[in-house]
Enzyme design. Structure first.
Site: not given
Ligand code: EPU
Length: 422
Positions: A22-23, A117, A122, A307, A400
């Site tokens: 994903k990232n 999220c 952040r 994570d 997600r």
């Protein structure tokens, strides 16, 4: 409202294939905007963050086709300067990569502040510091960040990050790719997706070296051309399945992984009593479900990933003895799930950055609510390991980042279903 309903207590067994990261995908897809020509990007996960990003890029004029599952063919040759749709931008964190991309390609950008999220504050000050070092005049409001060339124009420069930030490293790499001169990022993040982005950009003609170390050098080029690139497997998705097997017990071959990326996670689970065998691109995990307590501190890569904090916490909640889990990246992340795990019988005391987890023989089913992506994944693992029925609400968070979660878990013998109307 859709939920996951899990009938827990079944050990997992069989084979699961990990999807693209994903990232990495959420950095590489916007990076394709820097390319004049056609990019074929393979191993793209079909998750909601990627779908939103593709919609955003289409809205900006990118020509995007998805000829087969996992493949995105993108041509941004004719995309002119524009502002990405703010409603979509606010739906995910990675939309801030468009700031760096637009600055690099057009010398200016106007992008709403990102969503994603919200398990912690952040900030993006390090991104802004990098853009300013490259010569951008930056205007920040409560809603937007806009940039244009400062008085001396845009040019490569040295940027030393005050905190190790994945997002700032990526954004500065993106911004510097098409600028004249050399940019050096010091104290850069070293996560596998940073390396993957550099490999993608270099495949398309960029000149980036040092990705994966704490000093990344970007020598600006005039243009990038098209090509084909396959995204690496998702370290965290793989870690989530491995943690699930550790917690429920069972025997699973996790395919399409890079074992080196997994060492920080598998070494901890081995310490807790799981049996791990590494192959070239797969990992076998066997667990009796009887784990012992351990100590974990999250750190930037190659440390134990933040994570995976919530998922390992579930393993600790079911392990013999007392475990200590310290968060050093996002202090407030425990609040996303510890109370929910306690409603399933876990006993966790959080004090500042550290959670002390007193292991229990078993957890019991309950109705719990996901508050972010990884917290949601942890609640799914807890439900799989618990006795009785667990209902996980707010599953849009989980969706997600996990491709075909129900299908993959069901194939491993889990009793989990998505209930559409709850
Ligand atoms: N930070 C600052 N200023 C900045 C940027 C970051 O102070 O300008 C701080 C953050 O507050 C945090 C630390 O630096 O304490 C690290 O943040 P980082 O920038 O590395 O995080 P991110 O880029 O926003 C990415 C992942 C997250 C993952 C973190 C840490 C993406 C899209 N997101 O976020 O992934 O938790 O790195 O590894 O790549 C997830 O996948 O569930 C997820 C949240």
């Amino acid at each position: 409202m859709a939920i996951y309903e899990i009938n827990g207590g079944t050990p997992l067994s069989g084979t699961v294939t990990i999807s693209g990261a994903k990232n990495a995908a959420v950095a590489i897809l916007p990076a394709a905007l820097l390319v004049k020509g056609q990019c074929r990007i393979e191993n793209v996960p079909d998750i909601s963050d990627v779908r939103i990003l593709l919609e955003m890029l289409r809205g900006m004029g990118a020509r995007i086709e998805q000829p087969e599952a996992g493949v995105v063919v993108m041509d941004c040759t004719d995309v002119g300067f524009c502002q990405p749709d703010s409603v979509l931008v606010k739906k995910l964190r990675a939309s801030y990569y468009l700031m760096g991309v637009l600055l690099s390609r057009y010398g200016r950008s106007l992008v709403a502040l990102p969503g994603g999220c919200s398990f912690a504050s952040r900030p993006i000050d390090q991104h802004i510091k990098g853009f300013k070092a490259l010569g951008a005049a930056v205007t920040e409001t409560d809603e937007y960040v806009s940039m244009e060339p400062g008085p001396n124009g845009l040019c490569g420069n040295r940027v030393s990050l005050d905190v190790v930030s994945v997002g700032a490293t990526v954004n500065i790499m993106l911004a510097a790719t098409l600028l004249p001169g050399q940019t050096v990022i010091e104290n850069a993040a070293k996560e596998p997706h940073i390396v993957d982005l550099a490999n993608f950009l270099n495949t398309m003609g960029a000149r980036i070296s040092g990705a994966g170390t704490d000093t990344v050098k970007i020598r600006g080029v005039e243009a990038l051309q098209g090509g084909t690139y396959a995204i690496i497997p998702d370290q965290i998705e793989a870690g989530t399945y491995i943690a699930a097997v550790a917690a429920t017990g069972g025997d699973v071959l996790v395919k399409n992984v890079i074992p080196k990326h997994m060492e920080c996670i598998t070494s901890k689970l081995e310490e807790m009593g799981a049996e791990i065998t590494n192959y070239d691109d797969s990992i076998r995990i066997r667990s009796s479900g009887k784990l012992c307590g351990t100590t974990v501190k999250t750190r930037p890569y190659p440390g134990f990933p933040t994570d995976m904090q919530a998922q390992i916490c579930v393993c600790m909640a079911l392990a013999g003895g007392t475990s200590r889990l310290t968060e050093s990246v996002y202090e407030t992340r425990f609040f996303g799930y510890c109370t929910e795990l306690e409603s399933m019988g876990a006993y966790i005391q959080v004090e500042g950055k550290t959670a002390t987890v007193y292991g229990k023989e078993s957890l019991h089913g309950a109705t719990v609510r996901a508050r972010d992506l990884r917290a949601g994944a942890a609640l799914v693992i807890a439900g799989l390991a618990a006795e009785g029925v667990t209902r996980v609400e707010n599953i849009h968070y989980v969706e997600r980042g996990y491709e075909r979660l129900i299908e993959k878990l069901t194939a491993l013998g889990a009793k989990i279903r998505r209930v559409e109307e709850y």
